[in-house]
Enzyme design. Sequence first.
Site, PDB file in Angstrom:
ATOM      1  N   ARG A  29       0.861  -1.188   0.000  1.00  0.00           N
ATOM      2  CA  ARG A  29       0.000   0.000   0.000  1.00  0.00           C
ATOM      3  C   ARG A  29       0.892   1.231   0.000  1.00  0.00           C
ATOM      4  O   ARG A  29       2.021   1.211   0.506  1.00  0.00           O
ATOM      5  CB  ARG A  29      -0.892   0.021   1.244  1.00  0.00           C
ATOM      6  CG  ARG A  29      -2.011  -0.999   1.232  1.00  0.00           C
ATOM      7  CD  ARG A  29      -3.111  -0.616   0.238  1.00  0.00           C
ATOM      8  NE  ARG A  29      -4.274  -1.493   0.317  1.00  0.00           N
ATOM      9  CZ  ARG A  29      -4.526  -2.496  -0.524  1.00  0.00           C
ATOM     10  NH1 ARG A  29      -3.692  -2.776  -1.512  1.00  0.00           N
ATOM     11  NH2 ARG A  29      -5.629  -3.216  -0.403  1.00  0.00           N
ATOM     12  N   HIS A  39      -1.799   0.878  -9.398  1.00  0.00           N
ATOM     13  CA  HIS A  39      -2.432  -0.101  -8.505  1.00  0.00           C
ATOM     14  C   HIS A  39      -3.098  -1.224  -9.312  1.00  0.00           C
ATOM     15  O   HIS A  39      -4.302  -1.485  -9.163  1.00  0.00           O
ATOM     16  CB  HIS A  39      -3.458   0.593  -7.592  1.00  0.00           C
ATOM     17  CG  HIS A  39      -3.796  -0.211  -6.369  1.00  0.00           C
ATOM     18  ND1 HIS A  39      -4.031   0.345  -5.142  1.00  0.00           N
ATOM     19  CD2 HIS A  39      -3.935  -1.548  -6.173  1.00  0.00           C
ATOM     20  CE1 HIS A  39      -4.313  -0.603  -4.250  1.00  0.00           C
ATOM     21  NE2 HIS A  39      -4.253  -1.769  -4.869  1.00  0.00           N
TER      22      HIS A  39
HETATM   23  P1  NDP Z   1      -1.682 -11.978   4.297  1.00  0.00           P
HETATM   24  O1  NDP Z   1      -2.549 -11.494   5.401  1.00  0.00           O
HETATM   25  O2  NDP Z   1      -1.903 -13.343   3.769  1.00  0.00           O
HETATM   26  O3  NDP Z   1      -0.138 -11.896   4.742  1.00  0.00           O
HETATM   27  C1  NDP Z   1       0.387 -10.805   5.419  1.00  0.00           C
HETATM   28  C2  NDP Z   1       1.826 -11.097   5.800  1.00  0.00           C
HETATM   29  O4  NDP Z   1       2.393  -9.923   6.378  1.00  0.00           O
HETATM   30  C3  NDP Z   1       1.950 -12.204   6.856  1.00  0.00           C
HETATM   31  O5  NDP Z   1       3.071 -13.008   6.606  1.00  0.00           O
HETATM   32  C4  NDP Z   1       2.137 -11.420   8.140  1.00  0.00           C
HETATM   33  O6  NDP Z   1       2.870 -12.106   9.151  1.00  0.00           O
HETATM   34  C5  NDP Z   1       2.949 -10.241   7.643  1.00  0.00           C
HETATM   35  N1  NDP Z   1       2.845  -9.123   8.580  1.00  0.00           N
HETATM   36  C6  NDP Z   1       1.736  -8.437   8.952  1.00  0.00           C
HETATM   37  N2  NDP Z   1       2.046  -7.502   9.866  1.00  0.00           N
HETATM   38  C7  NDP Z   1       3.375  -7.592  10.069  1.00  0.00           C
HETATM   39  C8  NDP Z   1       4.288  -6.918  10.912  1.00  0.00           C
HETATM   40  N3  NDP Z   1       3.889  -5.940  11.742  1.00  0.00           N
HETATM   41  N4  NDP Z   1       5.579  -7.284  10.873  1.00  0.00           N
HETATM   42  C9  NDP Z   1       5.997  -8.294  10.067  1.00  0.00           C
HETATM   43  N5  NDP Z   1       5.172  -8.983   9.229  1.00  0.00           N
HETATM   44  C10 NDP Z   1       3.886  -8.637   9.244  1.00  0.00           C
HETATM   45  O7  NDP Z   1      -1.776 -10.896   3.141  1.00  0.00           O
HETATM   46  P2  NDP Z   1      -1.648 -11.118   1.556  1.00  0.00           P
HETATM   47  O8  NDP Z   1      -0.367 -11.805   1.289  1.00  0.00           O
HETATM   48  O9  NDP Z   1      -2.877 -11.722   1.017  1.00  0.00           O
HETATM   49  O10 NDP Z   1      -1.633  -9.601   1.041  1.00  0.00           O
HETATM   50  C11 NDP Z   1      -0.645  -8.700   1.465  1.00  0.00           C
HETATM   51  C12 NDP Z   1      -0.983  -7.297   1.027  1.00  0.00           C
HETATM   52  O11 NDP Z   1      -0.804  -7.137  -0.368  1.00  0.00           O
HETATM   53  C13 NDP Z   1      -2.431  -6.847   1.223  1.00  0.00           C
HETATM   54  O12 NDP Z   1      -2.708  -6.539   2.567  1.00  0.00           O
HETATM   55  C14 NDP Z   1      -2.500  -5.637   0.328  1.00  0.00           C
HETATM   56  O13 NDP Z   1      -2.067  -4.497   1.047  1.00  0.00           O
HETATM   57  C15 NDP Z   1      -1.504  -5.963  -0.772  1.00  0.00           C
HETATM   58  N6  NDP Z   1      -2.176  -6.209  -2.058  1.00  0.00           N
HETATM   59  C16 NDP Z   1      -1.863  -5.370  -3.098  1.00  0.00           C
HETATM   60  C17 NDP Z   1      -2.432  -5.569  -4.334  1.00  0.00           C
HETATM   61  C18 NDP Z   1      -2.054  -4.706  -5.483  1.00  0.00           C
HETATM   62  O14 NDP Z   1      -2.631  -4.844  -6.561  1.00  0.00           O
HETATM   63  N7  NDP Z   1      -1.073  -3.822  -5.335  1.00  0.00           N
HETATM   64  C19 NDP Z   1      -3.387  -6.658  -4.582  1.00  0.00           C
HETATM   65  C20 NDP Z   1      -3.632  -7.471  -3.435  1.00  0.00           C
HETATM   66  C21 NDP Z   1      -3.049  -7.234  -2.213  1.00  0.00           C
HETATM   67  P3  NDP Z   1       2.324 -13.477   9.786  1.00  0.00           P
HETATM   68  O15 NDP Z   1       2.513 -14.519   8.710  1.00  0.00           O
HETATM   69  O16 NDP Z   1       3.204 -13.707  10.944  1.00  0.00           O
HETATM   70  O17 NDP Z   1       0.880 -13.240  10.129  1.00  0.00           O
HETATM   71  C1  OXD Z   2      -6.338  -5.747  -2.949  1.00  0.00           C
HETATM   72  C2  OXD Z   2      -5.936  -4.767  -3.957  1.00  0.00           C
HETATM   73  O1  OXD Z   2      -6.034  -5.537  -1.770  1.00  0.00           O
HETATM   74  O2  OXD Z   2      -6.395  -4.873  -5.107  1.00  0.00           O
HETATM   75  O3  OXD Z   2      -6.957  -6.753  -3.307  1.00  0.00           O
HETATM   76  O4  OXD Z   2      -5.136  -3.870  -3.658  1.00  0.00           O
END
Ligand code: NDP
Ligand code: OXD
Length: 310
Positions: A225, A273
């Site tokens: 983000r 995005h």
């Molecule tokens: P998940 O919830 O599956 O994974 C999040 C990961 O981040 C986990 O491994 C988690 O750790 C880690 N995490 C969260 N908080 C912290 C922290 N404070 N310190 C260290 N690690 C942390 O999310 P997704 O993989 O599905 O998606 C990730 C992000 O990608 C979304 O939230 C969104 O912002 C972004 N996104 C962007 C898109 C785009 O088009 N640009 C499309 C889709 C998503 P743990 O495993 O220990 O819980």
């Molecule tokens: C999502 C995105 O979070 O599109 O799915 O950014």
Amino acid sequence: MPRPIFLYKADPVRGAEWAECFERKAPELEFRQWPLDAEAERVRYLAAWEPPQDLARFPRLELVFSVGAGIDQFDFARVPPHLPVLRMVEPGIVDGMVEYATLAVLALHRDWPAYREQQRDRRWEAHRVRTAASRRVGVLGLGMLGRAVLDKLRGFGFPCAGWSRSAHTIDGVDCYAGPDALPAFLARTDILVCLLPLTAATRGILDARLFAALPSGAALVNCGRGGHLVQDDLLAALDDGRLSAAVLDVCDPEPPAPGHPFWHHPRIVLTPHIASMTQPGTAVDAVLDNIRRHRAGLALTGVVERQRGY
Ligand code: NDP
Ligand code: OXD
């Protein structure tokens, strides 16, 4: 007997595709697009990018779906605490992100931003081609997307690592967990990919301190983000050579203002995005699977833990 309503409040064009999928796959539900003027008591399920203000209008609502994988845009104050919020966990969004992150990492690995700059200047100059084995990739976030991206990148021969909140073990990936392990993870990372959720703990994480902990000349890919990035710190790090280039799919705000330096910086690749998108066909399968699980009293997929923010 009127059918329960599945209410959709997001991009209407993709909504038309959802409608077609629902007609084929779940004729027992009535798919309706926002706004809904009457029959609020028939609404059982809601899918939205941002929930509406007045969820109390829907007294029989059972599940709230986010049409995105990220959930920071969701105002949880609008969603009564007893209602589960489910983020999008579906293969289409994973495949899109794997493509984008691979494209970005390969572009940075093969000096694409520098060659684009050279072409603009009509300069024919070859740089030494480095092996993948000599370029260390690190992914912030080891969730649905981070793991899938690492799985693909490992195949190119990049030494791979990932950082998360809790400890993980992944074949062929050096896993680091928690704030104390962050400096060691960064010190071994030449190309850093951010796939974290935006939470109170991760806002502004891509800042001068983090860039200073990377090897000199490292590169950044931000697919998380815009709020993860401290923009002025990135510009300073690019200017002083601490970072060589950045690929940014997200920005805060989106789009950046017309005169913003991200639009024309020679070492920044900016996309609007689009790293990945929820794909209606597979998203509807995932949503219907959760509805069936809910009816059967089984555990749901993608439940957001409100306290931790993802
Ligand atoms: P998940 O919830 O599956 O994974 C999040 C990961 O981040 C986990 O491994 C988690 O750790 C880690 N995490 C969260 N908080 C912290 C922290 N404070 N310190 C260290 N690690 C942390 O999310 P997704 O993989 O599905 O998606 C990730 C992000 O990608 C979304 O939230 C969104 O912002 C972004 N996104 C962007 C898109 C785009 O088009 N640009 C499309 C889709 C998503 P743990 O495993 O220990 O819980
Ligand atoms: C999502 C995105 O979070 O599109 O799915 O950014």
